[in-house]
Design a protein around this motif. Structure first.
Motif, PDB file in Angstrom:
ATOM      1  N   ARG A 159       0.832  -1.211   0.000  1.00 25.95           N
ATOM      2  CA  ARG A 159       0.000   0.000   0.000  1.00 25.95           C
ATOM      3  C   ARG A 159       0.862   1.255   0.000  1.00 25.95           C
ATOM      4  O   ARG A 159       0.526   2.249  -0.587  1.00 25.95           O
ATOM      5  N   ARG A 173       3.355   2.092  -1.416  1.00 30.93           N
ATOM      6  CA  ARG A 173       3.865   2.557  -2.690  1.00 30.93           C
ATOM      7  C   ARG A 173       3.074   3.762  -3.192  1.00 30.93           C
ATOM      8  O   ARG A 173       3.625   4.699  -3.751  1.00 30.93           O
ATOM      9  N   THR A 174       1.792   3.678  -2.989  1.00 33.39           N
ATOM     10  CA  THR A 174       0.958   4.727  -3.547  1.00 33.39           C
ATOM     11  C   THR A 174       0.686   5.848  -2.552  1.00 33.39           C
ATOM     12  O   THR A 174      -0.020   6.795  -2.879  1.00 33.39           O
ATOM     13  N   ARG A 175       1.211   5.733  -1.371  1.00 34.64           N
ATOM     14  CA  ARG A 175       1.024   6.833  -0.426  1.00 34.64           C
ATOM     15  C   ARG A 175       1.589   8.121  -1.028  1.00 34.64           C
ATOM     16  O   ARG A 175       2.614   8.118  -1.693  1.00 34.64           O
ATOM     17  N   ASP A 182       7.676   8.520   0.094  1.00 33.76           N
ATOM     18  CA  ASP A 182       8.379   7.344  -0.368  1.00 33.76           C
ATOM     19  C   ASP A 182       9.357   7.812  -1.434  1.00 33.76           C
ATOM     20  O   ASP A 182       9.567   9.003  -1.609  1.00 33.76           O
TER      21      ASP A 182
END
Lengths: 297, 349
Positions: free
Chosen positions: A19, A21-23, A27
């Motif tokens: 999950r 990754r799309t925060r 990142d």
């Protein structure tokens, strides 16, 4: 930059299903953001920096190697403009016109917006619509008959021929921004002021003007910028031997008279940019607010 | 309640002030006192609105009305207007189709209609390209920059900076950079790409695109900053919730961020269209729209005809045509916005 994207890919690849990754925050995709930011900044600043540096070169240097750095650094171009020509006079002229325009717009615009916001009377919406319709009459469109009118008034070649039309054309935006601003002032304040014996006129001067300052600064900044950068109106109005010259006119005149002096034109153009940039640095927030508020109204 | 309080203090204005914020004018009793108050109120209104209205009517509305009148005359603007000759809509038909007289139509088509349609085409292309190129590029940049990163404040500041520069200074800067023997030519040649033989701005095909590039350099920052301001208003929880549910970055942007800043995009589009219709300074500084009108606009054509050819009637007709374009854009914008808003409220109710 290439490394940025590979790093990005490497770090993202294993976590494709996670999950996080799309925060949106925090990142590795931040490298993309920084890369885009650097490209955008370079694209924006690059030409201006080149211009500024070009002013430190001689025409010989520019001809021999258009893309090089100053070698040696030459101060002559900037020095000449700042000490010999009319640069300061033009700057002062622009300043006089811009300050007078701003004062006129803010004063008359706020005054007009006050009854339109806080009085109830027949024809109120009609008057407001007349002002808003002004957004459809850009100065460019009216320039020709405007010139004839200014000519009839005997204002060609003088400050008034510039200031008064600029005030007139800046009024619509001002009224549109100021009206909701003034309408939002709490009614309790008005009631309390009347209890204390203030008239409505008194209320305007004692309460509205101080409280409406943020809005007035916003419209003032927009009016100042519009006047400072204006070209078409000065081009048409400031004709004749004794007419004052504003900075945008001055730059183009310099370019016209010294067409072969590339280094000089660069120096002059860069110097002419500086006041607007300084003003922008001081007022950035207000400008953005004003622009986005102008049409939403 | 307020009305009672107001009459208690014996000051009518409060009623009106309250009413103005609330909506319709309440019925006030026609006592002597009220009459006096009414007269006083109108005096105040006149004093407050009067100066602005007078300046506005004199210097904005009146010239426009005069332009409409001049546009119906054949008039050498060096002569007094009394000598002008009324010719109806001839100035307009000349611009649109080269006049209605078959004998002169061909000559007039070349002299009037061709430059006119060329300029209109340039204006329209700039509007279309702003929507097709500037909008997506600015949107993408805004979406990528819409997060915390080192140097965020300065980045935004710098991106927006060209917007506040005078078109004149920005135009001259690019004139220097794009000189046929200037740095851009050198750089492009250095990486082995072709450069336009007649120079970036003078080339018949490259000229317009170069001009559009310069305009974009100056104005794309406005789009980015407005979009970023809009994105700042999108609640973060929405985006987080979506990404927790497994939405990709693209999905979050496409389904949440972009739809939610729709109003901001519309504001920008309106500003951009109106600005494109009126485009003058930049094109004029860059060699008056180009020697063969590669990037001439209606405004440069109008000023050219008004000042160089002194054709007051024809220049005025162009002004009115430009006004009609602006007005159409404004009306379309307002209808779209209003339809959206009413649609939204109906849905809400």
């Amino acid at each position: 930059m290439a490394t940025d994207t590979t790093v990005e890919r490497k770090r993202r690849a294993p976590s494709t299903t996670s999950r996080t990754r799309t925060r949106l925050q925090g990142d590795s995709s931040i490298y993309i953001t920084i890369f885009v930011a650097l490209v955008a900044v370079g694209f924006t600043l690059g030409p201006i920096i080149y211009l500024a540096l070009g002013g430190f070169r001689t025409n010989g240097q520019l001809a021999a190697d258009p893309t090089g750095l100053p070698d040696p650094w030459v101060w002559q171009n900037y020095w000449n403009i700042l000490t010999q020509g009319n640069f300061w006079q033009y700057t002062l002229n622009s300043l006089i016109v811009a300050v007078a325009t701003t004062a006129g717009v803010v004063l008359f615009g706020t005054m007009a917006a006050y009854p339109l916001a806080r009085y109830s009377f027949r024809g109120r919406e009609g008057i407001f619509i007349i002002f808003t319709a002004g957004l459809m009459f850009p100065l460019t469109v009216a320039i020709f008959p405007l010139f004839l009118l200014i000519q009839d008034l005997g204002w060609v070649g003088g400050y008034w021929g510039l200031i008064v039309p600029q005030v007139a054309f800046a009024l619509p935006v001002t009224v549109i921004i100021m009206r909701p601003f003034l309408a939002a002032l709490p009614d309790e304040l008005e009631e309390a002021s009347f209890m204390d014996g203030l008239t409505r006129v008194g209320f305007f001067f004692r309460m509205v003007l101080p409280l409406a300052k943020p809005g007035m600064v916003t419209v003032g900044v927009l009016a100042f910028l519009g006047s400072w950068n204006g070209y078409l109106l000065p081009l048409v109005i400031l004709t004749g031997r004794d007419a004052p010259t504003t900075l945008p006119l001055g730059v183009t005149q310099f370019q016209g008279q010294n067409a072969a002096d590339f280094a000089g034109i660069m120096a002059y153009t860069f110097l002419a940019m500086i006041p607007a940039l300084v003003f922008f640095l001081m007022m950035e927030r207000r400008i953005v607010d004003g622009l986005s508020g102008a049409v939403k109204g | 309640m307020t009305a009672l309080e107001a009459s208690g203090t014996g000051k009518g204005p409060v009623v009106d002030a309250k009413a103005s914020a609330a909506g319709p004018h309440p019925v006030t009793p026609a006592t002597d006192n009220a009459k006096k108050d009414t007269r006083r109120k109108w005096l105040e209104i006149a004093i407050f609105v009067g100066p602005a209205l007078l300046i506005f009517l004199t210097f904005v509305v009146f010239p426009m009305v005069m332009a409409a009148r001049y546009s119906l005359y054949k008039w050498d603007s060096r002569q007094p207007f009394e000598l002008a000759e009324f010719i109806g809509f001839d100035n307009y038909t000349r611009a649109l189709i080269g006049g209605t007289d078959p004998e002169t139509q061909e000559i007039f088509w070349k002299a009037y209609a061709e430059p006119f349609w060329n300029a209109v085409g340039n204006n329209v292309q700039i509007i279309a390209l702003s929507m097709l190129i500037q909008l997506p590029v600015a949107m993408l940049i805004a979406l990528v920059l819409n997060r915390k990163f080192p140097g965020r404040g300065p980045t935004r500041l710098i991106i927006f900076a060209p917007y506040v520069l005078a078109e004149v200074t920005a135009g001259l800067m690019w004139l220097m950079l794009l000189d046929p023997r200037g740095p851009v030519t050198e750089w492009v040649q250095a990486i082995g790409l072709p450069t336009p033989p007649q120079g970036w701005l003078e080339d018949p095909t490259w000229g317009f695109w170069t001009f559009f590039f310069i305009v974009s350099w100056k104005y794309i920052g406005l789009a980015i900053i407005l979009f970023l301001a809009g994105l700042a208003g999108v609640p973060e929880e929405l985006q987080e919730a979506a990404s927790i549910d497994g939405a990709s970055w693209w999905q979050v942007q496409w389904r949440i961020n972009i739809p939610l800043i729709g109003p901001t995009v519309r504001v920008w589009a309106f500003l951009s269209i109106i600005g494109s219709i009126q485009l003058f300074d930049m094109a004029w500084v860059l060699n008056k729209g180009g020697s063969t009108g590669q990037y001439s606009t209606i405004a440069t054509l109008m000023v050219d005809i008004g000042t160089q050819r002194n054709d007051g009637g024809y220049a005025s007709a162009l002004a009115i045509i430009m006004f009609i374009f602006s007005m159409t854009a404004a009306i379309i914008y307002l209808t779209l916005v209003m339809r959206r808003d009413t649609a939204g409220s109906r849905k809400g109710a």
